[in-house]
Enzyme design. Structure first.
Site, PDB file in Angstrom:
ATOM      1  N   LYS A 108     -12.072  -9.694  14.447  1.00 16.26           N
ATOM      2  CA  LYS A 108     -11.119  -9.967  13.370  1.00 16.26           C
ATOM      3  C   LYS A 108     -11.447 -11.343  12.814  1.00 16.26           C
ATOM      4  O   LYS A 108     -11.979 -12.188  13.546  1.00 16.26           O
ATOM      5  CB  LYS A 108      -9.677  -9.956  13.917  1.00 16.26           C
ATOM      6  N   ASP A 128      -7.676  -6.738   5.144  1.00 14.19           N
ATOM      7  CA  ASP A 128      -6.424  -6.778   5.914  1.00 14.19           C
ATOM      8  C   ASP A 128      -5.416  -7.451   4.981  1.00 14.19           C
ATOM      9  O   ASP A 128      -5.610  -7.453   3.757  1.00 14.19           O
ATOM     10  CB  ASP A 128      -6.622  -7.550   7.227  1.00 14.19           C
TER      11      ASP A 128
HETATM   12  P1  NDP Z   1      -1.293  -6.131   2.233  1.00 11.28           P
HETATM   13  O1  NDP Z   1      -1.643  -7.557   2.017  1.00 11.28           O
HETATM   14  O2  NDP Z   1      -1.814  -5.110   1.296  1.00 11.28           O
HETATM   15  O3  NDP Z   1       0.299  -5.956   2.295  1.00 11.28           O
HETATM   16  C1  NDP Z   1       1.072  -6.641   3.216  1.00 11.28           C
HETATM   17  C2  NDP Z   1       2.538  -6.342   2.947  1.00 11.28           C
HETATM   18  O4  NDP Z   1       3.313  -6.890   4.003  1.00 11.28           O
HETATM   19  C3  NDP Z   1       3.051  -6.982   1.663  1.00 11.28           C
HETATM   20  O5  NDP Z   1       4.077  -6.209   1.139  1.00 11.28           O
HETATM   21  C4  NDP Z   1       3.562  -8.334   2.161  1.00 11.28           C
HETATM   22  O6  NDP Z   1       4.565  -8.914   1.346  1.00 11.28           O
HETATM   23  C5  NDP Z   1       4.153  -7.944   3.506  1.00 11.28           C
HETATM   24  N1  NDP Z   1       4.089  -9.093   4.409  1.00 11.28           N
HETATM   25  C6  NDP Z   1       2.989  -9.773   4.808  1.00 11.28           C
HETATM   26  N2  NDP Z   1       3.325 -10.790   5.604  1.00 11.28           N
HETATM   27  C7  NDP Z   1       4.667 -10.761   5.712  1.00 11.28           C
HETATM   28  C8  NDP Z   1       5.613 -11.562   6.404  1.00 11.28           C
HETATM   29  N3  NDP Z   1       5.236 -12.610   7.146  1.00 11.28           N
HETATM   30  N4  NDP Z   1       6.931 -11.215   6.280  1.00 11.28           N
HETATM   31  C9  NDP Z   1       7.333 -10.163   5.519  1.00 11.28           C
HETATM   32  N5  NDP Z   1       6.481  -9.379   4.844  1.00 11.28           N
HETATM   33  C10 NDP Z   1       5.172  -9.662   4.935  1.00 11.28           C
HETATM   34  O7  NDP Z   1      -1.744  -5.807   3.749  1.00 11.28           O
HETATM   35  P2  NDP Z   1      -2.020  -4.405   4.430  1.00 11.28           P
HETATM   36  O8  NDP Z   1      -1.086  -3.382   3.883  1.00 11.28           O
HETATM   37  O9  NDP Z   1      -3.463  -4.169   4.404  1.00 11.28           O
HETATM   38  O10 NDP Z   1      -1.645  -4.721   5.951  1.00 11.28           O
HETATM   39  C11 NDP Z   1      -0.324  -4.542   6.474  1.00 11.28           C
HETATM   40  C12 NDP Z   1      -0.386  -4.439   7.979  1.00 11.28           C
HETATM   41  O11 NDP Z   1      -1.215  -3.318   8.351  1.00 11.28           O
HETATM   42  C13 NDP Z   1      -0.995  -5.642   8.708  1.00 11.28           C
HETATM   43  O12 NDP Z   1      -0.366  -5.791   9.961  1.00 11.28           O
HETATM   44  C14 NDP Z   1      -2.440  -5.215   8.921  1.00 11.28           C
HETATM   45  O13 NDP Z   1      -3.047  -5.890  10.002  1.00 11.28           O
HETATM   46  C15 NDP Z   1      -2.237  -3.741   9.231  1.00 11.28           C
HETATM   47  N6  NDP Z   1      -3.430  -2.919   9.063  1.00 11.28           N
HETATM   48  C16 NDP Z   1      -4.061  -2.837   7.851  1.00 11.28           C
HETATM   49  C17 NDP Z   1      -5.160  -2.021   7.711  1.00 11.28           C
HETATM   50  C18 NDP Z   1      -5.807  -1.803   6.398  1.00 11.28           C
HETATM   51  O14 NDP Z   1      -6.673  -0.908   6.316  1.00 11.28           O
HETATM   52  N7  NDP Z   1      -5.472  -2.510   5.348  1.00 11.28           N
HETATM   53  C19 NDP Z   1      -5.727  -1.297   8.857  1.00 11.28           C
HETATM   54  C20 NDP Z   1      -4.938  -1.384  10.062  1.00 11.28           C
HETATM   55  C21 NDP Z   1      -3.861  -2.189  10.133  1.00 11.28           C
HETATM   56  P3  NDP Z   1       4.182 -10.196   0.429  1.00 11.28           P
HETATM   57  O15 NDP Z   1       3.310  -9.659  -0.649  1.00 11.28           O
HETATM   58  O16 NDP Z   1       5.485 -10.715  -0.039  1.00 11.28           O
HETATM   59  O17 NDP Z   1       3.455 -11.162   1.329  1.00 11.28           O
END
Ligand code: NDP
Length: 452
Positions: free
Chosen positions: A130, A170
């Site tokens: 990561k 991510d």
């Molecule tokens: P994105 O950046 O596309 O979206 C993240 C979302 O989560 C946004 O809506 C963001 O809101 C919200 N968010 C992030 N940090 C916080 C926080 N501290 N408190 C509240 N809301 C928060 O990321 P992904 O959708 O790609 O990833 C989401 C999760 O899924 C993560 O845990 C990631 O590790 C996991 N994941 C992702 C994969 C992928 O293929 N993308 C694969 C496997 C796991 P805001 O815009 O306001 O920050």
């Protein structure tokens, strides 16, 4: 304390905490894993003698570097970046890059550690890694993000490669960032190879990669329901986040006949009792992927919905909860609220979204609880398929990739059942199942290599 002398998870953890001070997220991820795996290791002396657990909790290496870039006001800015190459026993390192202000070495170590076992569960030859930076992409112009990505890759490129380490996206790293990173990688290396995944379709990306984590999470949820003779059809679903994982988890839930009630971002959550249907999801895609707006705009556009500032969605009664935002977004109290409101299944799209207290509550209640390692493995699985297509210089159809994704999720489910229940009639403990199944394959490879 060495494992051969240790009688309990606490003994093992006290050594780990001492060796890794000030890294609470890493401690939490290892403890959750150790609670399943320490008893298993104590029954299998070959793992104890080879100190497998101690070696597995120590990353192969961590690269830390400065990223200097220039903002639109011509000011010089500096951020810190990391690549945690955790374990390459079963294949080249593989795992996403995260850009967020709360990125620390502890966060990336927890993510790299979990990635090792998630990748093992997919059945594909991928090790765990990561990376990321404390860079905040919010409010930055495209040119600023481009300059940052180019500067980061100028250092990172020497540590990665198609047979060494293959980064992906991510939080904060989506199609735009991967394109900038890959463009700079290609320029520096003068080679066109699949060293990053999540690429655009015009330059080596795979169909279904964008959707894969969210879709895979819903496929896994459906597999859990099918196992107990039920289905997600007709169920209400609460989703947090409104990024890549959340959007496609919502899309597939609706496609399979469920009713999605919530989405969120870091400013709060929206509750739409009428259901977030395909048309409303299209609005969210445009809002988040194109306009980079905030989720409260949803409630301004759709009058059936309410916006709850600064709150998380877990007080809304639902049959299925899918946390898809970030780590520790479901506290012990929130887990108990979900249970009191009759939640039947919790399927983790985000990594380690549930605090340990909540994990214990879900397992104790005997609901269908899928930990992230299993439930969100679809993203990295399709990244693995992107690597295969790049190596073959071929592109598979949407149907072919989606079918392979479904099969991989079904096989992960089957492994969880094998290792997570002793008798056919027993409730499956998916936490034990995913941890032990993921562990065994990596441990066997490490044993075979001897002392390396
Ligand atoms: P994105 O950046 O596309 O979206 C993240 C979302 O989560 C946004 O809506 C963001 O809101 C919200 N968010 C992030 N940090 C916080 C926080 N501290 N408190 C509240 N809301 C928060 O990321 P992904 O959708 O790609 O990833 C989401 C999760 O899924 C993560 O845990 C990631 O590790 C996991 N994941 C992702 C994969 C992928 O293929 N993308 C694969 C496997 C796991 P805001 O815009 O306001 O920050």
């Amino acid at each position: 304390m060495e494992l051969e002398n240790c009688q309990s998870v606490d003994d093992f953890m006290s050594g780990l905490v001492k060796r890794n001070p000030g890294e609470p997220e890493f401690h939490q991820a290892v403890r959750e894993f150790a609670e399943s795996v320490v008893p298993f290791v104590l029954e299998h002396p070959q793992y104890q003698e080879a100190q497998i657990l101690e070696r597995m909790t120590e990353p192969d290496r961590i690269v830390i570097f400065r990223v200097t870039w220039e903002d639109d006001q011509n000011r010089i800015r500096a951020n810190r970046a990391w690549r945690v190459q955790f374990n390459n026993s079963i294949g080249p390192y593989k795992g996403g890059m995260r850009f967020h202000t709360n990125v620390t070495q502890s966060v990336l170590k927890f993510l790299g550690f979990e990635q090792t076992f998630k990748n093992s569960l997919t059945g594909l030859p991928m090790g765990g890694a990561k990376g990321g930076s404390n860079f905040n992409p919010k409010g930055k112009s495209n040119n600023e993000v481009m300059r940052f990505c180019q500067s980061l890759m100028t250092e990172l490129h020497r540590h990665i490669g198609e047979d060494t380490d293959v980064p992906a996206g991510d939080i904060g790293v989506g199609a735009r960032e991967i394109s900038y990173l890959f463009g700079q990688y290609k320029r520096l290396e003068n080679r066109f190879v699949g060293t990053l995944t999540g690429k655009g379709l015009a330059f080596g990306g795979s169909l279904v990669r964008t959707e894969a984590t969210g879709y895979g999470c819903v496929y896994f949820c459906e597999d859990m329901f099918n196992h107990v003779g039920e289905s997600i059809r007709g169920k209400t679903v609460g989703i947090s986040g409104s990024g890549n994982v959340a959007i496609y988890a919502a899309e597939k839930s609706v496609e399979l006949g469920a009713k999605v009630l919530t989405l969120s971002d870091s400013s709060g959550f929206i509750h739409d009792p009428d259901g977030i249907d395909a048309e409303k999801i299209a609005f969210v895609k445009d809002l988040k992927e194109v306009r980079r707006g905030r989720i409260n705009e949803y409630a301004e556009k759709f009058k059936s919905a309410s916006f709850h500032e600064g709150k998380r969605p877990w007080s809304v009664p639902v049959d299925v909860a899918m946390p898809c935002a970030t780590q520790n977004e479901v506290s012990g109290d929130e887990a108990r609220t979900l249970l009191a409101n009759g939640v039947k299944a919790v399927c983790e799209g985000a990594n380690m979204p549930t605090e340990l207290e909540g994990v214990h509550a879900f397992v104790k209640a005997g609901i269908l609880y899928a930990p992230a390692k299993a439930a969100n493995a679809g993203g990295v699985a399709v990244s693995g398929l992107e690597q295969s297509q790049n190596a073959l210089r071929l592109s598979w159809s949407r149907e072919e990739v989606d079918e392979r994704l479904k099969t991989i999720m079904r096989e992960i489910h089957a492994q969880c059942v094998t290792y997570g229940s002793k008798a056919k009639s027993e409730i499956v403990n998916y936490v034990d199942g995913a941890n032990i199944a993921g562990f065994v394959k990596v441990a066997e490879a490490m044993l075979a290599y001897g002392a390396v």
